[in-house]
Write a protein that holds these residues in place. Structure first.
Motif, short mmCIF file in Angstrom:
data_model
loop_
_atom_site.label_atom_id
_atom_site.label_comp_id
_atom_site.label_asym_id
_atom_site.label_seq_id
_atom_site.Cartn_x
_atom_site.Cartn_y
_atom_site.Cartn_z
N ASN A 1 29.43 -27.27 -15.06
CA ASN A 1 29.68 -28.35 -16.03
C ASN A 1 30.25 -29.60 -15.36
OD1 ASN A 1 29.12 -26.80 -18.57
ND2 ASN A 1 30.79 -25.55 -17.78
N ASP A 2 29.95 -29.78 -14.08
CA ASP A 2 30.61 -30.85 -13.34
C ASP A 2 29.78 -32.13 -13.18
OD1 ASP A 2 32.88 -29.18 -12.85
OD2 ASP A 2 31.74 -28.18 -11.26
N VAL A 3 28.49 -31.98 -12.86
CA VAL A 3 27.67 -33.14 -12.50
C VAL A 3 26.40 -33.16 -13.34
CG1 VAL A 3 26.44 -34.31 -10.62
CG2 VAL A 3 28.57 -33.08 -10.14
N LEU A 4 26.05 -34.33 -13.87
CA LEU A 4 24.81 -34.49 -14.63
C LEU A 4 23.61 -34.03 -13.80
CD1 LEU A 4 25.42 -38.14 -15.95
CD2 LEU A 4 25.55 -36.06 -17.33
N PHE A 5 22.66 -33.33 -14.45
CA PHE A 5 21.42 -32.94 -13.77
C PHE A 5 20.26 -33.28 -14.70
CE2 PHE A 5 18.25 -29.59 -12.50
CZ PHE A 5 17.90 -30.21 -11.31
N ALA A 6 19.63 -34.43 -14.44
CA ALA A 6 18.62 -34.97 -15.35
C ALA A 6 17.24 -34.41 -15.08
CB ALA A 6 18.60 -36.49 -15.24
N LYS A 7 16.53 -34.15 -16.18
CA LYS A 7 15.12 -33.78 -16.18
C LYS A 7 14.41 -34.75 -17.12
CE LYS A 7 16.24 -28.89 -15.46
NZ LYS A 7 16.10 -27.51 -16.01
N PRO A 8 13.06 -34.83 -17.09
CA PRO A 8 12.37 -35.80 -17.95
C PRO A 8 12.78 -35.80 -19.42
CG PRO A 8 10.83 -34.97 -16.34
CD PRO A 8 12.12 -34.19 -16.14
N PRO A 9 13.03 -34.63 -20.06
CA PRO A 9 13.47 -34.69 -21.47
C PRO A 9 14.78 -35.43 -21.69
CG PRO A 9 12.68 -32.49 -20.93
CD PRO A 9 12.78 -33.23 -19.63
N ASP A 10 15.57 -35.60 -20.61
CA ASP A 10 16.84 -36.32 -20.73
C ASP A 10 16.66 -37.84 -20.65
OD1 ASP A 10 18.54 -33.95 -20.77
OD2 ASP A 10 18.00 -33.71 -18.66
N LEU A 11 15.45 -38.27 -20.29
CA LEU A 11 15.17 -39.70 -20.15
C LEU A 11 14.57 -40.24 -21.44
CD1 LEU A 11 13.61 -39.80 -16.55
CD2 LEU A 11 16.02 -39.70 -17.22
N ASN A 12 15.33 -41.05 -22.14
CA ASN A 12 14.89 -41.58 -23.43
C ASN A 12 15.05 -43.09 -23.49
OD1 ASN A 12 14.26 -39.03 -24.87
ND2 ASN A 12 16.42 -38.61 -24.47
N ASN A 13 14.85 -43.75 -22.33
CA ASN A 13 14.98 -45.21 -22.26
C ASN A 13 16.34 -45.66 -22.77
OD1 ASN A 13 12.34 -45.24 -21.32
ND2 ASN A 13 11.47 -45.61 -23.34
N SER A 14 17.36 -44.92 -22.35
CA SER A 14 18.72 -45.21 -22.81
C SER A 14 19.72 -44.83 -21.73
CB SER A 14 19.01 -44.44 -24.11
OG SER A 14 18.88 -43.05 -23.89
N LEU A 15 20.99 -45.12 -22.01
CA LEU A 15 22.06 -44.76 -21.09
C LEU A 15 22.22 -43.25 -21.08
CD1 LEU A 15 24.34 -46.07 -19.32
CD2 LEU A 15 25.82 -45.83 -21.33
#
Length: 396
Positions: free
Chosen positions: A34-48
Motif C-alpha cells: 500500500n505504499d506506491v501507486l502502480f498505474a495500469k490503463p484502467p487507472d488512466l482517465n484523463n485526470s489527476l
C-alpha cells in the motif's frame, strides 16, 4: 490539423526522458502493498491520478520503474492515448509510457497536450498495424510537441483549467441526473411490487411456475479453440448485463459444431439471469443462443406467469438476490436458491396492467436517459474542441 507555428516544437524524446513501465513479479508477494501507486490503463482517465487499483510496496517500487509527481502517463498498448497526471511518485506497467517532467514545460501543459487532437492523431498514426495497437518507446519519443515559453504555458493551463472546470460541473449535473433516473426506475418497480399495491392470488416458489436451468459449457479447458468460431451465438455475462433488462441483441463470441455438442441452444425469448460476479443482471434472448453456467435460463412452465412480469420482479429485487449470495471471493448464487424464492403471483390481469404501466414509465425515463447520453457525448466533443483551439494558439 493546423497548429500554432509561432510556438517552437521538439520531438518528445529530445525534450524529455521517456520511460516504458514494467510489472514486478507477481510471484513475489513482498513487492505488493500500500505504499506506491502502480498505474495500469484502467487507472488512466484523463485526470489527476491520486489512487490506483493496485499499489506496490517500497521494495516493489525498487523493482519497477518509478517516476516523480508531475509525470504524464499515456497508454500505448491496446486502447491508445488514455492519459493521467501523477499527483505523487508512482510506478506503471508495460502498457504505459511516461513523460518525466523537467524545466522545459509545466506538467499540466504536457498533460493537456497529450489529450489534444494534435498529439492523439500522431499517436494513432504511429501504432503498429497488428491485432493489438502498440506504440513502443522509440515511436512514442518521435511525437512532435509544442513548447512555447513558460509564461505562455501558464496562461494556456489557466484558461483550460477555467473552461474545464465549468465543463466538469455540467458533466457532474448530467451524471446526477442519470443517478436520479435509476432511483426513479426503482420507485416505479417498488410501486408495482410492494405489498399494498399488488393483489396476491397466491405465493409460490419460483420453480413451480418457471423452468430454471444453468447454461452449459462442459468442456475443459474453456479456452479450447475448437469450441469457438461457428454459427451459434454464445452469450456471456457481459452481454446479459449490457441488455439492462431488455433484449440481448449483440454477442461477441460464437460456438462451433464442436462447441454446441457440449452446450445447449436456448430458444429466442428465454429470460437470462447472471448468477456469478454480477448477480441478477437480466436480458431476453433476441435469438437462439448458448450460454455458460454463470448464466441461468428461465422459461415459464405455467400459463399463470407472464415472463416479463418475472423480469421486472427480479430487477426490483436485485439487491435482495445479491444478499443471498454466499460471502466468498466471487459472489454467486446457485439454481437451488433461485428455485426456492417465494414469488407472490397476482392475477394475469394485474400482471398485464403492471407490465404496461412499467413499460410506459420506463419509456419516458429511457428517452430522458438517451438525451442525457447525447449531452454527455457533446461534452466530450466540446472538450476536444477546446484542446484543439488551445494548441492552435486561439485561446490566449
Amino acid at each position: 490539423m493546423r497548429i500554432n507555428t509561432l510556438w517552437p516544437s521538439m520531438k518528445l524524446g529530445d525534450a524529455f526522458e521517456i520511460l516504458t513501465g514494467n510489472t514486478p513479479s507477481t510471484i513475489e508477494k513482498k513487492y505488493y502493498g500500500n505504499d506506491v501507486l502502480f498505474a495500469k490503463p484502467p487507472d488512466l482517465n484523463n485526470s489527476l491520478i491520486t489512487s490506483t487499483g493496485n499499489f506496490l510496496s517500497f521494495e516493489g517500487a525498487n523493482a519497477a520503474r518509478t517516476v516523480p509527481a508531475g509525470s504524464v502517463l499515456v497508454s500505448c498498448i491496446g486502447i491508445l492515448g488514455k492519459t493521467g497526471l501523477l499527483k505523487n511518485e508512482g510506478s506503471f506497467n508495460q502498457q504505459i509510457n511516461a513523460i518525466k517532467p523537467n524545466n522545459r514545460a509545466i506538467p499540466k501543459f504536457l498533460f493537456y497536450q497529450a489529450q489534444s487532437p494534435y498529439f492523439q492523431r500522431q499517436l494513432s498514426e504511429l501504432a503498429s498495424a497488428t491485432t493489438v495497437a502498440i506504440v513502443n518507446k522509440s515511436k512514442f519519443s518521435s511525437i512532435e510537441i509544442l513548447l512555447p515559453a513558460i509564461d505562455i504555458q501558464t496562461r494556456v493551463v489557466a484558461k483550460l483549467d477555467a473552461l474545464f472546470s465549468d465543463l466538469d460541473k455540467s458533466v457532474a449535473c448530467l451524471k446526477k441526473a442519470q443517478e436520479q433516473l435509476k432511483v426513479y426506475r426503482q420507485a416505479v418497480l417498488k410501486a408495482a411490487f410492494e405489498a399494498d399495491s399488488s393483489p396476491k392470488e397466491e405465493t409460490v416458489e419460483l420453480s413451480e411456475v418457471c423452468e430454471i436451468q444453468r447454461g452449459k459449457s462442459k468442456h475443459r479447458p474453456r479456452d479450447d479453440e475448437r469450441l469457438y468460431g461457428g454459427i451459434y451465438p454464445f452469450i456471456q455475462t457481459g452481454d446479459v448485463r449490457a441488455a439492462n433488462g431488455g433484449i440481448i441483441e449483440k454477442y461477441t463470441q460464437t460456438y462451433s459444431e464442436f462447441g454446441i455438442r457440449q452446450s445447449k441452444l436456448w430458444p429466442k425469448g428465454t429470460l437470462c439471469i447472471t448468477i456469478a460476479a454480477n448477480i441478477a443482471d437480466t436480458g431476453f434472448l433476441g435469438f437462439e443462443a448458448c450460454f455458460p453456467d454463470s448464466v441461468v435460463g428461465l422459461l415459464p412452465k405455467s400459463d399463470r406467469l407472464r415472463i416479463e412480469y418475472l423480469n421486472y420482479y427480479i430487477i426490483a429485487n436485485k439487491d435482495h438476490l445479491e444478499r443471498l449470495a454466499p460471502a466468498t471471493a466471487q459472489k454467486n448464487i446457485n439454481v437451488n436458491i433461485l428455485e426456492r424464492i417465494n414469488f407472490a403471483l397476482p392475477s394475469l390481469n394485474y400482471q398485464d396492467k403492471a407490465i404496461e404501466a412499467i413499460k410506459h414509465q420506463f419509456k419516458a425515463a429511457d428517452q430522458l436517459e438517451d438525451n442525457i447520453g447525447k449531452a454527455m457525448s457533446l461534452t466530450n466533443i466540446f472538450r476536444q474542441s477546446i484542446l484543439k483551439s488551445a494548441f492552435e494558439g486561439r485561446l490566449i
